[in-house]
Every structure is written in C-alpha cells, then in structure tokens.
Design a protein around this motif. Sequence first.
Motif, PDB file in Angstrom:
ATOM      1  N   LYS A 148       0.626  -1.284  -0.109  1.00  0.00           N
ATOM      2  CA  LYS A 148       0.080  -0.039  -0.166  1.00  0.00           C
ATOM      3  C   LYS A 148       0.808   1.315   0.097  1.00  0.00           C
ATOM      4  CE  LYS A 148      -3.803  -2.490   0.171  1.00  0.00           C
ATOM      5  NZ  LYS A 148      -4.412  -2.863  -1.073  1.00  0.00           N
ATOM      6  N   LYS A 149       1.838   1.254   0.754  1.00  0.00           N
ATOM      7  CA  LYS A 149       2.818   2.497   0.835  1.00  0.00           C
ATOM      8  C   LYS A 149       4.255   2.094   0.308  1.00  0.00           C
ATOM      9  CE  LYS A 149       0.304   4.854   4.497  1.00  0.00           C
ATOM     10  NZ  LYS A 149       0.403   5.396   5.709  1.00  0.00           N
ATOM     11  N   LEU A 150       4.901   3.196  -0.384  1.00  0.00           N
ATOM     12  CA  LEU A 150       6.365   2.985  -1.118  1.00  0.00           C
ATOM     13  C   LEU A 150       7.220   2.756   0.249  1.00  0.00           C
ATOM     14  CD1 LEU A 150       8.073   3.306  -3.315  1.00  0.00           C
ATOM     15  CD2 LEU A 150       8.428   5.667  -2.801  1.00  0.00           C
ATOM     16  N   SER A 151       7.157   3.433   1.501  1.00  0.00           N
ATOM     17  CA  SER A 151       8.016   3.467   2.511  1.00  0.00           C
ATOM     18  C   SER A 151       7.936   1.866   3.131  1.00  0.00           C
ATOM     19  CB  SER A 151       7.713   4.152   3.631  1.00  0.00           C
ATOM     20  OG  SER A 151       6.340   4.120   4.151  1.00  0.00           O
ATOM     21  N   LYS A 152       6.958   1.329   3.272  1.00  0.00           N
ATOM     22  CA  LYS A 152       6.460  -0.305   3.603  1.00  0.00           C
ATOM     23  C   LYS A 152       7.211  -1.211   2.428  1.00  0.00           C
ATOM     24  CE  LYS A 152       2.202   0.394   6.393  1.00  0.00           C
ATOM     25  NZ  LYS A 152       1.041   0.090   6.715  1.00  0.00           N
ATOM     26  N   TRP A 153       7.169  -0.723   1.401  1.00  0.00           N
ATOM     27  CA  TRP A 153       7.712  -1.772   0.269  1.00  0.00           C
ATOM     28  C   TRP A 153       9.255  -1.965   0.394  1.00  0.00           C
ATOM     29  CZ3 TRP A 153       9.510  -0.365  -4.786  1.00  0.00           C
ATOM     30  CH2 TRP A 153       9.875  -1.459  -5.481  1.00  0.00           C
ATOM     31  N   LEU A 154       9.903  -0.495   0.632  1.00  0.00           N
ATOM     32  CA  LEU A 154      11.312  -0.238   0.518  1.00  0.00           C
ATOM     33  C   LEU A 154      11.946  -0.810   1.913  1.00  0.00           C
ATOM     34  CD1 LEU A 154      11.872   3.032  -0.960  1.00  0.00           C
ATOM     35  CD2 LEU A 154      12.062   0.909  -1.945  1.00  0.00           C
ATOM     36  N   GLN A 155      11.163  -0.849   3.039  1.00  0.00           N
ATOM     37  CA  GLN A 155      11.484  -1.260   4.371  1.00  0.00           C
ATOM     38  C   GLN A 155      11.661  -2.945   4.260  1.00  0.00           C
ATOM     39  OE1 GLN A 155       9.074   0.767   7.107  1.00  0.00           O
ATOM     40  NE2 GLN A 155      10.173   2.633   7.018  1.00  0.00           N
ATOM     41  N   SER A 156      10.442  -3.357   3.609  1.00  0.00           N
ATOM     42  CA  SER A 156      10.530  -4.767   3.634  1.00  0.00           C
ATOM     43  C   SER A 156      11.629  -5.409   2.573  1.00  0.00           C
ATOM     44  CB  SER A 156       8.953  -5.341   3.029  1.00  0.00           C
ATOM     45  OG  SER A 156       9.136  -4.952   1.660  1.00  0.00           O
ATOM     46  N   LYS A 157      12.029  -4.766   1.931  1.00  0.00           N
ATOM     47  CA  LYS A 157      13.245  -5.017   0.784  1.00  0.00           C
ATOM     48  C   LYS A 157      14.697  -5.008   1.771  1.00  0.00           C
ATOM     49  CE  LYS A 157      10.941  -6.740  -1.232  1.00  0.00           C
ATOM     50  NZ  LYS A 157      10.867  -8.049  -1.871  1.00  0.00           N
ATOM     51  N   SER A 158      14.535  -4.012   2.541  1.00  0.00           N
ATOM     52  CA  SER A 158      15.707  -3.628   3.368  1.00  0.00           C
ATOM     53  C   SER A 158      15.782  -4.934   4.744  1.00  0.00           C
ATOM     54  CB  SER A 158      15.608  -2.382   4.231  1.00  0.00           C
ATOM     55  OG  SER A 158      16.653  -2.204   5.173  1.00  0.00           O
ATOM     56  N   THR A 159      14.912  -5.201   4.859  1.00  0.00           N
ATOM     57  CA  THR A 159      14.749  -6.557   5.874  1.00  0.00           C
ATOM     58  C   THR A 159      15.410  -7.724   5.307  1.00  0.00           C
ATOM     59  OG1 THR A 159      12.527  -5.512   6.924  1.00  0.00           O
ATOM     60  CG2 THR A 159      13.049  -7.804   7.632  1.00  0.00           C
ATOM     61  N   THR A 160      15.060  -7.975   4.099  1.00  0.00           N
ATOM     62  CA  THR A 160      15.739  -9.237   3.358  1.00  0.00           C
ATOM     63  C   THR A 160      17.046  -9.066   3.239  1.00  0.00           C
ATOM     64  OG1 THR A 160      15.097  -8.214   1.111  1.00  0.00           O
ATOM     65  CG2 THR A 160      13.467  -9.550   2.328  1.00  0.00           C
ATOM     66  N   GLY A 161      17.651  -7.828   3.466  1.00  0.00           N
ATOM     67  CA  GLY A 161      19.109  -7.458   2.986  1.00  0.00           C
ATOM     68  C   GLY A 161      19.445  -7.287   1.824  1.00  0.00           C
ATOM     69  N   LEU A 162      18.289  -6.937   0.843  1.00  0.00           N
ATOM     70  CA  LEU A 162      18.709  -6.597  -0.431  1.00  0.00           C
ATOM     71  C   LEU A 162      19.184  -5.181  -0.633  1.00  0.00           C
ATOM     72  CD1 LEU A 162      18.655  -7.210  -3.601  1.00  0.00           C
ATOM     73  CD2 LEU A 162      16.279  -6.535  -3.677  1.00  0.00           C
ATOM     74  N   ILE A 163      18.709  -4.416   0.146  1.00  0.00           N
ATOM     75  CA  ILE A 163      19.006  -3.075   0.156  1.00  0.00           C
ATOM     76  C   ILE A 163      19.010  -2.407   1.395  1.00  0.00           C
ATOM     77  CG2 ILE A 163      18.077  -2.601  -2.283  1.00  0.00           C
ATOM     78  CD1 ILE A 163      15.490  -1.368  -0.837  1.00  0.00           C
ATOM     79  N   SER A 164      19.542  -1.200   1.703  1.00  0.00           N
ATOM     80  CA  SER A 164      19.639  -0.388   2.972  1.00  0.00           C
ATOM     81  C   SER A 164      19.019   0.870   2.901  1.00  0.00           C
ATOM     82  CB  SER A 164      21.091  -0.338   3.583  1.00  0.00           C
ATOM     83  OG  SER A 164      21.122   0.180   4.862  1.00  0.00           O
ATOM     84  N   VAL A 165      18.079   1.037   3.819  1.00  0.00           N
ATOM     85  CA  VAL A 165      17.219   2.295   3.715  1.00  0.00           C
ATOM     86  C   VAL A 165      17.523   3.258   5.017  1.00  0.00           C
ATOM     87  CG1 VAL A 165      15.736   1.292   1.930  1.00  0.00           C
ATOM     88  CG2 VAL A 165      14.922   1.143   4.459  1.00  0.00           C
ATOM     89  N   LYS A 166      17.137   4.308   4.885  1.00  0.00           N
ATOM     90  CA  LYS A 166      16.966   5.220   6.158  1.00  0.00           C
ATOM     91  C   LYS A 166      15.952   6.223   6.018  1.00  0.00           C
ATOM     92  CE  LYS A 166      20.406   8.764   5.560  1.00  0.00           C
ATOM     93  NZ  LYS A 166      21.623   9.497   6.297  1.00  0.00           N
ATOM     94  N   GLU A 167      15.362   6.950   7.019  1.00  0.00           N
ATOM     95  CA  GLU A 167      14.323   7.684   6.816  1.00  0.00           C
ATOM     96  C   GLU A 167      15.008   9.218   7.185  1.00  0.00           C
ATOM     97  OE1 GLU A 167      11.379   7.736   9.740  1.00  0.00           O
ATOM     98  OE2 GLU A 167       9.931   9.381   8.972  1.00  0.00           O
ATOM     99  N   ASP A 168      14.763   9.901   6.109  1.00  0.00           N
ATOM    100  CA  ASP A 168      15.166  11.423   5.953  1.00  0.00           C
ATOM    101  C   ASP A 168      14.443  12.016   7.158  1.00  0.00           C
ATOM    102  OD1 ASP A 168      16.402  13.549   3.685  1.00  0.00           O
ATOM    103  OD2 ASP A 168      15.524  14.018   5.798  1.00  0.00           O
TER     104      ASP A 168
END
Length: 496
Positions: free
Chosen positions: A227-247
């Motif tokens: 539903k939200k872009l932030s949740k999708w990116l955070q889920s990909k970060s949880t798998t270790g594919l990418i690393s994200v942070k909140e501005d």
Amino acid sequence: MFPGIHIPEEGLAPFSDGEPWAVVVPGNPAPIAVGTTMMSSTEALKAGLRGKALRISHYYRDTLWESSENCYVPNAGFFEDVVVADPALLSSLQTSDSREDDSSVGQGNVENENMTDVNDFDEISPVLESDLTKDSVVATEASEQITTAMTDLQMEKDSGLESNVDSQPLLSVEEVDSLMDKCLLQSLHGTVKDKDLPIPGSTLWSGYVLPCRPSGVTLDIKKSSYKKLSKWLQSKSTTGLISVKEDKHKKEVMLVSINRNHLDYTSFKPEKKKVEKNDQSTKSVTSEVQLHKLLEVAELYKPSVHVNPIFSAVGADTGKLYSAPEASQIVFAYVENGKLVKEVDKSKVILDSTLCDALFKGAIKKGLMYPTEIHKKDLGQTFINRMQAHYRVTRGTDSVVRKGSLKPIQIMTERRQGNKKVTKLSGLESYLLDPEALASELQKKFACSTTVAELPGKKGLEVLVQGGVIDDLARHLVDQYGISKRYIEILDKTKK
C-alpha cells in the motif's frame, strides 16, 4: 524536448525565451501541463531543433494539483491515470469525418491515439499552444524555416500511436507485488548506480522502477499488499537486498546502499532489451532535483502581549504569523480607525494610551517621559520590533517554521596537526540540508575525505571537509542550494 513536439500544418509562430506555453493531448483542448520555453525560436533553429523546449512548471495530478481541496477536471477525457480525447469533441469530429472519407485516415482512431498515460510522454507527441502568440501571423523567413525544419523532424510514430490501456490485464495483488520486485531488481541491475546513492524513495520509484515496467502496464503501489512505498522499501531492507533510512527532515525513506551479493540480486537475470525510458518521469526527477534546490526564507512575526490590543482592536487574529508588510498594515489600520494622524503635520502620528503602551511600555527607563507622537516612517518598524520574530524556510515541498531569527551557515577553516587545513560547516539543518547527504556529495565533488560529527556543546551536526576549500564550499551552497550570501558566514582562521 523539441523532437517530441507535434507541429500542425500551419506551423508555430515565432517565440522568445521564457514565454508561457501549454501541453495538450491531441484531441483534447484542455492542457495537461504548463511551462515556459527554454530558448527562443532563433536559438532553437541554430540548435537544430534539439534539446529542451519547455521547463514544466505544473502538470495534471502533480503535488500542487492534489493539494487542492476541490480539484477541477476540465472534461470527461481526464481520468485518474489517463488523459484521452474529449468525448464531446471526438463525437463532433467523427460526425464531420464521416462526410470526408479521405481526411479520416489520420483521425479515425483519435481515441486510441490519445489514450496515453499522463506520466508516459515517450508514447505521445504533445501539442504546444502559446497563449501569447497563437493568434499572430507567421510572416517572417525565420518562422518559415522553423516550421519546415520542425515538420521534417516530426516523428513518424505520431500517426501510428496505439494505446493498450483498454487491453491492459487486471493484475492481482500477488502479481503486482511480483512485478514491483522484478522492476526493482531490473533497475538495480541497470540504471541505479552506487555513485547516485543516496536516492529518495519517490525518486527511485518514479525515475528508476516505473520505467522498467512492461510497456502498457500501469504499476500502482496502492494495489499491492504494501500500500505504501515506504513499507515496500523497508521490507526489501529487511531481506538484506537494500539498505534504507528515513530522512528526518523530509520524512521520506531513502535508498542508502545496495547489497549486490544478495541472492535475489545475483540470481536475477535482467532483460537485455533496451528499457523504455519515460520522458515525463525523467522530467519529474529533474524537476524534483531542481525543486529541492530552491530555497525560500521568509521573516515572520507573531503578536506579543505588547501589541495584542492593537490586533484585537482591528479584528486581526493574534494567533497567526504575519510578514513585515502585513504587520505594518495592522498598526496603520489602527491609526486610521482612531484618526490619530496629526492634523498640522500629516507625517506624525499621535500616540493614544493603547498605541503608546504597545510601542514603548517596558522599553522606556523609569523616570523618563513617554513620547506623545511618532513619525510615520518609524511607526511600522517600531511596531514590528515589539513582536516575536519567527522565520519560515521552504525547500521544494518541505517547509518549517521556527521561533527566533535565522542564524547563518558558518564555514570555518582552521589548521590541524602537521599544518593541515580542515573546513567545517555548521548550521545546515536550519536550511533543510542533511549534513550526511551533503558530506557524501562534497566528498565526490572535491575528491577529499569528509566526516560528520556532533557540534561540541551544541545541538546539531557539523561537516568536516579535508583541505582549505572555504570559498569553494560557499560557492557550492549558493549555486547548488540557492542559499543567499547573506546567510553564509565565513571565518578563515588560517590567515594571520
């Protein structure tokens, strides 16, 4: 871009740099975007009709449009994700086309030609209409050359555009999730480079992920399980594919790094075919970058207990913020209502008890007499000085209001052990600049090491840049982030 402009048979009238123009879908007279020309007709001809034609200022369903409470839709051809020919205009065209069979070859499929994604400008050739010059007559040799040249450059696909919006299959939630992951991996393999990081999530989505979707397929994250872009990116970060942070300033998730050794990344086979790039997405990315660099600083004032009676007397709100001209209007409105202008000297204002207390109570030392009148030129500034100072900083779509006066960014150079120079930047947060992102940018620009540390004894961060680059840093802040020189304080401790 000039190569994507559809030119009518009569051609375009001459134009100058900075003229306002509109972008419309063929068959629909209502604009889908507005902008200004980036060069004159003479310059365009010299450039071979290549390069950027318009700087887009506002387009259908952008953030400005969606921020309105009652958004006005021009006609029935405007949908949420698609703009097509106006049905009312189309029906009248079809009636006239039935009388002229020969002329219907290029117009019989107007609906399909125009049923194009608003965000996919690679698949349409927009028509430009100038509000200033569409009624003028093309009478010069230069305009004739422009018309001929632009007609020759008109893309052949203009007459054969087909939209597959009607035939687009409906995707399930699982299929949308899978397609989003596939497009992300495709973009990570192809267009997302490590040197571009960090990237805001919205930029990653519009500029990299969406262009990787199959042709004719609309990818809507709201139809996914996330539903939200932030949740999708955070889920990909949880798998270790990418690393994200909140501005913390923009309240937006940013892509920081990519794990190119991750199993999902290494096992994915990117498509070798050329990924179709979305012109409008590219423009959106460019516009967002340019928008992020725009800075606006406004000095504001809030009524204090001293001046509240003046605001109440004229019926003004004592809880809002006012600019300096607005505050001056309040006190002059009070003077006018009370007829306090001196009769014998119109440049003087008589101070009644309320106005005198508002301007001078607590500011006059005991034993001294309160003034009975004040010059008009001093009234406004004296009144403003009795209010609480605030400031509003706006960068792009982000805006913050803080109490007090805006402190300048300090750039200081000093010597370290071994006679080495180091340049420090502090106060960036007040101008909605991320010290960590700026440090990474400066590291690449000046080819030197940079670090971010907490200010000793103060709240905030400072960026340390190796070397004496004090002038270059100041110039970079002015050119790239629109910070006025008045808000930059330079201190060079290396000079004797």
